[in-house]
Design a protein around this motif. Sequence first.
Motif, PDB file in Angstrom:
ATOM      1  N   SER A 147     -17.446   7.665  -3.294  1.00 34.34           N
ATOM      2  CA  SER A 147     -16.149   8.329  -3.395  1.00 34.34           C
ATOM      3  C   SER A 147     -15.499   8.410  -2.022  1.00 34.34           C
ATOM      4  O   SER A 147     -16.165   8.278  -0.986  1.00 34.34           O
ATOM      5  CB  SER A 147     -16.325   9.733  -3.967  1.00 34.34           C
ATOM      6  N   ARG A 148     -14.207   8.652  -2.013  1.00 36.03           N
ATOM      7  CA  ARG A 148     -13.500   8.829  -0.743  1.00 36.03           C
ATOM      8  C   ARG A 148     -14.074  10.009   0.024  1.00 36.03           C
ATOM      9  O   ARG A 148     -14.169   9.973   1.257  1.00 36.03           O
ATOM     10  CB  ARG A 148     -12.008   9.029  -1.012  1.00 36.03           C
TER      11      ARG A 148
ATOM     12  N   THR B 144      -7.495  12.047   2.042  1.00 39.48           N
ATOM     13  CA  THR B 144      -8.387  10.959   1.644  1.00 39.48           C
ATOM     14  C   THR B 144      -7.689   9.608   1.762  1.00 39.48           C
ATOM     15  O   THR B 144      -8.346   8.567   1.766  1.00 39.48           O
ATOM     16  CB  THR B 144      -8.880  11.156   0.198  1.00 39.48           C
ATOM     17  N   ARG B 145      -6.359   9.625   1.873  1.00 39.77           N
ATOM     18  CA  ARG B 145      -5.614   8.382   2.046  1.00 39.77           C
ATOM     19  C   ARG B 145      -6.037   7.662   3.335  1.00 39.77           C
ATOM     20  O   ARG B 145      -5.871   6.446   3.460  1.00 39.77           O
ATOM     21  CB  ARG B 145      -4.112   8.693   2.073  1.00 39.77           C
TER      22      ARG B 145
ATOM     23  N   VAL C  61      -8.996   7.020   4.195  1.00 41.49           N
ATOM     24  CA  VAL C  61     -10.016   6.048   3.789  1.00 41.49           C
ATOM     25  C   VAL C  61      -9.344   4.784   3.266  1.00 41.49           C
ATOM     26  O   VAL C  61      -9.737   3.666   3.619  1.00 41.49           O
ATOM     27  CB  VAL C  61     -10.942   6.643   2.714  1.00 41.49           C
ATOM     28  N   ASP C  62      -8.334   4.940   2.433  1.00 41.30           N
ATOM     29  CA  ASP C  62      -7.634   3.791   1.861  1.00 41.30           C
ATOM     30  C   ASP C  62      -7.056   2.889   2.953  1.00 41.30           C
ATOM     31  O   ASP C  62      -7.142   1.662   2.870  1.00 41.30           O
ATOM     32  CB  ASP C  62      -6.501   4.259   0.945  1.00 41.30           C
TER      33      ASP C  62
ATOM     34  N   THR D 157     -12.126  -1.749  -5.472  1.00 40.06           N
ATOM     35  CA  THR D 157     -11.595  -0.415  -5.710  1.00 40.06           C
ATOM     36  C   THR D 157     -12.139   0.103  -7.045  1.00 40.06           C
ATOM     37  O   THR D 157     -12.023  -0.573  -8.068  1.00 40.06           O
ATOM     38  CB  THR D 157     -10.056  -0.431  -5.768  1.00 40.06           C
TER      39      THR D 157
ATOM     40  N   GLY E  62     -13.456   5.596  -5.723  1.00 38.37           N
ATOM     41  CA  GLY E  62     -13.444   5.183  -4.329  1.00 38.37           C
ATOM     42  C   GLY E  62     -13.606   3.688  -4.209  1.00 38.37           C
ATOM     43  O   GLY E  62     -12.837   2.909  -4.795  1.00 38.37           O
ATOM     44  N   TYR E  63     -14.661   3.246  -3.501  1.00 36.92           N
ATOM     45  CA  TYR E  63     -14.843   1.827  -3.239  1.00 36.92           C
ATOM     46  C   TYR E  63     -16.314   1.427  -3.312  1.00 36.92           C
ATOM     47  O   TYR E  63     -17.207   2.262  -3.162  1.00 36.92           O
ATOM     48  CB  TYR E  63     -14.294   1.470  -1.842  1.00 36.92           C
TER      49      TYR E  63
END
Length: 218
Positions: free
Chosen positions: A169-170, A186-187, A189-190, A208, A213-214
């Motif tokens: 998760s972020r 958390t943006r 992280v993006d 994604t 999350g990733y």
Amino acid sequence: MNKRILIVEDDSSISNIIKMNLTIVGYETEQAYDGIEALETIRSGKFDLILLDVMIPRMDGFELMEKIRPLEVPVIFLTARESVFDKVSGLKLGADDYMVKPFEAIELLARIETVLRRYGKEDSVIAFHHIRVYLDKREVTAHDTVAELTPKEYELLIVLIRNKNIALSREQFIEKVWGGDFYGETRTVDMHIKSLRKKLGLQEHIKTIYKIGYRLED
């Protein structure tokens, strides 16, 4: 060469889940289900680390620890016991860490990394496809060309590689890369993920995961 880990756990379902998570990130594993079997396996093979449940049949984890201590193999105790006395007993016997069940896979992997690093058993170079990370130099190459990464991009890449095939998760990324006292969005992280994809050509590998999350997919 992949690190070899022995899982000593009498509950086959728990043992298999641990094995699956370790295999996903590239560790080689063997399983033992009681103390006597574990002792024979340890004496007949070479392991980089042992995950040892305390409450196992025929010879409990504390007894086994006393017998294998001279081998100087790192040990992490896994147990349902939460008492301070049990934790202290395990650590006094020479265990390197102590985890109370249930625990998250990501936490177990982090503890394993820490213990292997302490014993100098961690690789100085970690790799993923065309990416090489030289930990001693804090240098990253993509297709043999040095990539210019910011410190946080570098740390984020290491988290992704060490947890490949696992969705994070972020919030988990923020905790591992930015620390628990980070109060940004958390943006962040993006934005860093987007940069890593572009700089390292990982568009097809960093997936994604919707609303989570990733995941770095091997």
